[in-house]
Write a protein that holds these residues in place. Structure first.
Motif, PDB file in Angstrom:
ATOM      1  N   CYS A 111       0.793  -1.128  -0.094  1.00  0.00           N
ATOM      2  CA  CYS A 111      -0.104  -0.005  -0.069  1.00  0.00           C
ATOM      3  C   CYS A 111       0.808   1.233   0.063  1.00  0.00           C
ATOM      4  CB  CYS A 111      -0.838   0.047   1.190  1.00  0.00           C
ATOM      5  SG  CYS A 111      -2.316  -0.971   1.128  1.00  0.00           S
ATOM      6  N   ALA A 112       0.377   2.195  -0.540  1.00  0.00           N
ATOM      7  CA  ALA A 112       1.025   3.484  -0.861  1.00  0.00           C
ATOM      8  C   ALA A 112       1.107   4.305   0.493  1.00  0.00           C
ATOM      9  CB  ALA A 112       0.395   4.467  -1.414  1.00  0.00           C
ATOM     10  N   MET A 113       2.250   4.811   1.070  1.00  0.00           N
ATOM     11  CA  MET A 113       2.350   5.388   2.257  1.00  0.00           C
ATOM     12  C   MET A 113       2.743   6.859   2.386  1.00  0.00           C
ATOM     13  SD  MET A 113       4.421   3.726   5.836  1.00  0.00           S
ATOM     14  CE  MET A 113       6.048   3.840   4.931  1.00  0.00           C
ATOM     15  N   PHE A 114       3.480   7.272   1.760  1.00  0.00           N
ATOM     16  CA  PHE A 114       3.827   8.830   1.615  1.00  0.00           C
ATOM     17  C   PHE A 114       4.545   8.974   0.327  1.00  0.00           C
ATOM     18  CE2 PHE A 114       7.560   7.461   4.592  1.00  0.00           C
ATOM     19  CZ  PHE A 114       8.418   7.794   3.710  1.00  0.00           C
ATOM     20  N   PRO A 115       4.355  10.243  -0.383  1.00  0.00           N
ATOM     21  CA  PRO A 115       5.233  10.588  -1.340  1.00  0.00           C
ATOM     22  C   PRO A 115       6.657  10.889  -0.960  1.00  0.00           C
ATOM     23  CG  PRO A 115       4.184  12.422  -0.554  1.00  0.00           C
ATOM     24  CD  PRO A 115       3.680  11.245   0.069  1.00  0.00           C
ATOM     25  N   MET A 116       7.481  10.210  -1.858  1.00  0.00           N
ATOM     26  CA  MET A 116       9.088  10.727  -1.724  1.00  0.00           C
ATOM     27  C   MET A 116       9.806  11.664  -2.581  1.00  0.00           C
ATOM     28  SD  MET A 116      10.765   6.746  -0.525  1.00  0.00           S
ATOM     29  CE  MET A 116      11.005   6.685  -2.105  1.00  0.00           C
ATOM     30  N   TYR A 117       9.994  11.385  -3.968  1.00  0.00           N
ATOM     31  CA  TYR A 117      10.375  12.408  -4.600  1.00  0.00           C
ATOM     32  C   TYR A 117      10.438  11.841  -6.311  1.00  0.00           C
ATOM     33  CZ  TYR A 117      14.338   9.200  -4.269  1.00  0.00           C
ATOM     34  OH  TYR A 117      14.965   7.878  -4.178  1.00  0.00           O
ATOM     35  N   GLN A 118      10.715  12.696  -7.162  1.00  0.00           N
ATOM     36  CA  GLN A 118      10.618  12.167  -8.506  1.00  0.00           C
ATOM     37  C   GLN A 118      12.029  11.666  -9.133  1.00  0.00           C
ATOM     38  OE1 GLN A 118       8.703  14.959 -11.345  1.00  0.00           O
ATOM     39  NE2 GLN A 118       8.818  16.266  -9.774  1.00  0.00           N
ATOM     40  N   THR A 119      12.004  10.502  -9.615  1.00  0.00           N
ATOM     41  CA  THR A 119      13.312   9.875 -10.169  1.00  0.00           C
ATOM     42  C   THR A 119      13.534  10.358 -11.385  1.00  0.00           C
ATOM     43  OG1 THR A 119      13.325   7.906  -8.784  1.00  0.00           O
ATOM     44  CG2 THR A 119      14.501   7.825 -10.828  1.00  0.00           C
ATOM     45  N   ASN A 252       8.367   8.524  -6.954  1.00  0.00           N
ATOM     46  CA  ASN A 252       8.426   7.430  -5.864  1.00  0.00           C
ATOM     47  C   ASN A 252       7.674   7.577  -4.786  1.00  0.00           C
ATOM     48  OD1 ASN A 252      11.434   6.273  -6.840  1.00  0.00           O
ATOM     49  ND2 ASN A 252      11.571   8.341  -7.300  1.00  0.00           N
ATOM     50  N   PHE A 253       7.165   6.542  -4.344  1.00  0.00           N
ATOM     51  CA  PHE A 253       6.436   6.312  -2.962  1.00  0.00           C
ATOM     52  C   PHE A 253       6.887   5.521  -1.985  1.00  0.00           C
ATOM     53  CE2 PHE A 253       3.505   9.101  -4.630  1.00  0.00           C
ATOM     54  CZ  PHE A 253       2.465   9.742  -3.510  1.00  0.00           C
ATOM     55  N   ALA A 254       6.739   5.854  -0.713  1.00  0.00           N
ATOM     56  CA  ALA A 254       7.147   4.877   0.128  1.00  0.00           C
ATOM     57  C   ALA A 254       6.024   3.866   0.398  1.00  0.00           C
ATOM     58  CB  ALA A 254       7.394   5.297   1.664  1.00  0.00           C
ATOM     59  N   ILE A 255       6.167   2.669   0.555  1.00  0.00           N
ATOM     60  CA  ILE A 255       5.009   1.507   0.715  1.00  0.00           C
ATOM     61  C   ILE A 255       5.082   0.989   2.212  1.00  0.00           C
ATOM     62  CG2 ILE A 255       4.735   1.297  -1.580  1.00  0.00           C
ATOM     63  CD1 ILE A 255       6.737  -1.079  -1.729  1.00  0.00           C
ATOM     64  N   ALA A 256       3.900   0.415   2.472  1.00  0.00           N
ATOM     65  CA  ALA A 256       3.913  -0.361   3.765  1.00  0.00           C
ATOM     66  C   ALA A 256       3.018  -1.526   3.358  1.00  0.00           C
ATOM     67  CB  ALA A 256       3.123   0.369   4.961  1.00  0.00           C
ATOM     68  N   ASN A 257       3.047  -2.722   4.051  1.00  0.00           N
ATOM     69  CA  ASN A 257       2.422  -3.969   3.997  1.00  0.00           C
ATOM     70  C   ASN A 257       0.871  -3.469   4.307  1.00  0.00           C
ATOM     71  OD1 ASN A 257       1.046  -6.231   5.776  1.00  0.00           O
ATOM     72  ND2 ASN A 257       2.299  -7.235   4.187  1.00  0.00           N
ATOM     73  N   CYS A 258      -0.038  -3.666   3.830  1.00  0.00           N
ATOM     74  CA  CYS A 258      -1.343  -3.446   3.906  1.00  0.00           C
ATOM     75  C   CYS A 258      -2.022  -3.752   5.146  1.00  0.00           C
ATOM     76  CB  CYS A 258      -2.222  -3.745   2.853  1.00  0.00           C
ATOM     77  SG  CYS A 258      -1.836  -3.069   1.239  1.00  0.00           S
ATOM     78  N   ASP A 259      -1.401  -4.947   5.758  1.00  0.00           N
ATOM     79  CA  ASP A 259      -2.140  -5.329   7.098  1.00  0.00           C
ATOM     80  C   ASP A 259      -1.392  -4.895   8.336  1.00  0.00           C
ATOM     81  OD1 ASP A 259      -3.876  -7.226   5.584  1.00  0.00           O
ATOM     82  OD2 ASP A 259      -2.333  -8.753   5.408  1.00  0.00           O
TER      83      ASP A 259
END
Length: 326
Positions: A111-119, A252-259
């Motif tokens: 799951c999406a967590m927070f925006p990071m930056y453009q690559t 780019n986005f940081a991601i987290a396990n949805c559970d």
């Protein structure tokens, strides 16, 4: 791939760090963040925010060297890593079940967590090579595209082919490829990484390099063919640049396990997003790690805890069908 953990922080004295009334039910005692190879922006950025979160929340946590965005999607989906970092292209492919690590598996637990930056996608060659443009890359050039399965390795070879470049494909960590370029074992490195790329900055210290921009026509061709947008590498990014360099980029986005517990993910997002100056101190690419960029995710479902934070702190109006479990 063997993973090497870089751990920070301790679990002791965790209680009360974020307030005596905080509910930590179900929180893990430790966590890992999937990054990429050493010498790349993902490793520096990811290890940095892992350290920050571990310190602020009183947990044991850290970054892991991985193969980059594609592998991070797999690790987070399976829960082998709590968190990771990815780009929109690999995220879309992973959700569609076309991630080369596990073809046919829809990785819908990331799951999406927070925006990071453009690559930005950028090209570097030694000044001594005489290569100053994409069109000057010689036939059969040895091009380093980063770790196998990374964003760069997934998209840059296709971009080069689209622009008519004929090349020999090489893979490896950014630091290793930088050394090969300096030793004459490579002709060009095609980077897809947040700027400044540590490996490029290191090369600048040791030798003269050319940072090669796309022409307007090349930029337009790439934007039409791939899920990227217009980007400009600022002149002050590298000492080599005397003017902004035309490029393309992917978010780019940081991601987290949805559970993961919503309260845990919300607390992690709060640590990262509440003090941008602190994040920029970790890596300059974090200048784009700001709440207003929440809307750059048009691919992944949001983690409920992250969606709650952005609704409360950034006025985010995230559709229910874009929030996991709703």
């Amino acid at each position: 791939m063997r993973l090497y953990a870089v751990t920070f922080g301790i679990a002791a004295l965790a209680a009360g760090v974020c307030g005596a009334q905080e509910d930590r039910s179900g929180w893990p005692a430790s966590f890992t963040v999937g990054t990429a190879s050493q010498g790349g922006t993902y490793f520096a950025y990811g290890s940095g925010w892992a350290n920050l979160v571990a310190d602020e929340l009183g947990l044991s946590g850290g970054g892991e060297v991985t193969g980059g965005p594609m592998q991070n999607m797999a690790l987070v989906h399976t829960g082998d890593a709590a968190f990771g970092m990815t780009t929109m292209g690999p995220a879309a492919e992973s959700l569609a079940g076309t991630n080369p690590i596990a073809p046919g598996l829809a990785m819908d637990k990331a799951c999406a967590m927070f925006p990071m930056y453009q690559t930005p996608f950028s090209v570097t060659a030694l000044s001594s090579s005489g290569i100053t443009s994409i069109s000057e890359i010689p036939d059969g050039a040895r091009i380093g595209f980063g770790p196998a399965g990374s964003t760069s390795d997934t998209y840059f070879p296709r971009m080069m082919e689209t622009l008519g470049v004929n090349f020999e494909r090489r893979n490896g960590g950014w630091s290793d490829l930088g050394g090969q370029l300096q030793d004459g074992l490579l002709d060009v490195i095609a980077f897809a990484a947040g700027v400044p790329v540590p490996a490029v900055s290191q090369l600048e210290v040791q030798t003269d390099v050319n940072i090669i921009e796309f022409t307007e026509a090349e930029q337009a061709t790439i934007m039409e063919a791939f899920p990227v947008s217009e980007f400009e590498i600022a002149a002050n990014t590298y000492t080599t640049l005397e003017a902004p360099a035309r490029s393309v980029s992917m978010w780019n986005f940081a991601i987290a396990n949805c559970d993961l517990p919503a309260s845990f993910v919300k607390a992690v997002v709060d640590v990262v997003m509440s003090d941008n100056e602190r994040m920029v101190g970790i890596h300059r690419a974090a200048r784009s790690t700001v709440p207003s960029n929440w809307d750059k995710n048009k691919v992944m479902p949001w983690h409920p805890g992250a969606a709650e934070w952005f609704a409360e702190n950034a006025g985010a109006d995230i559709p229910a069908d874009m929030i996991y479990g709703q």
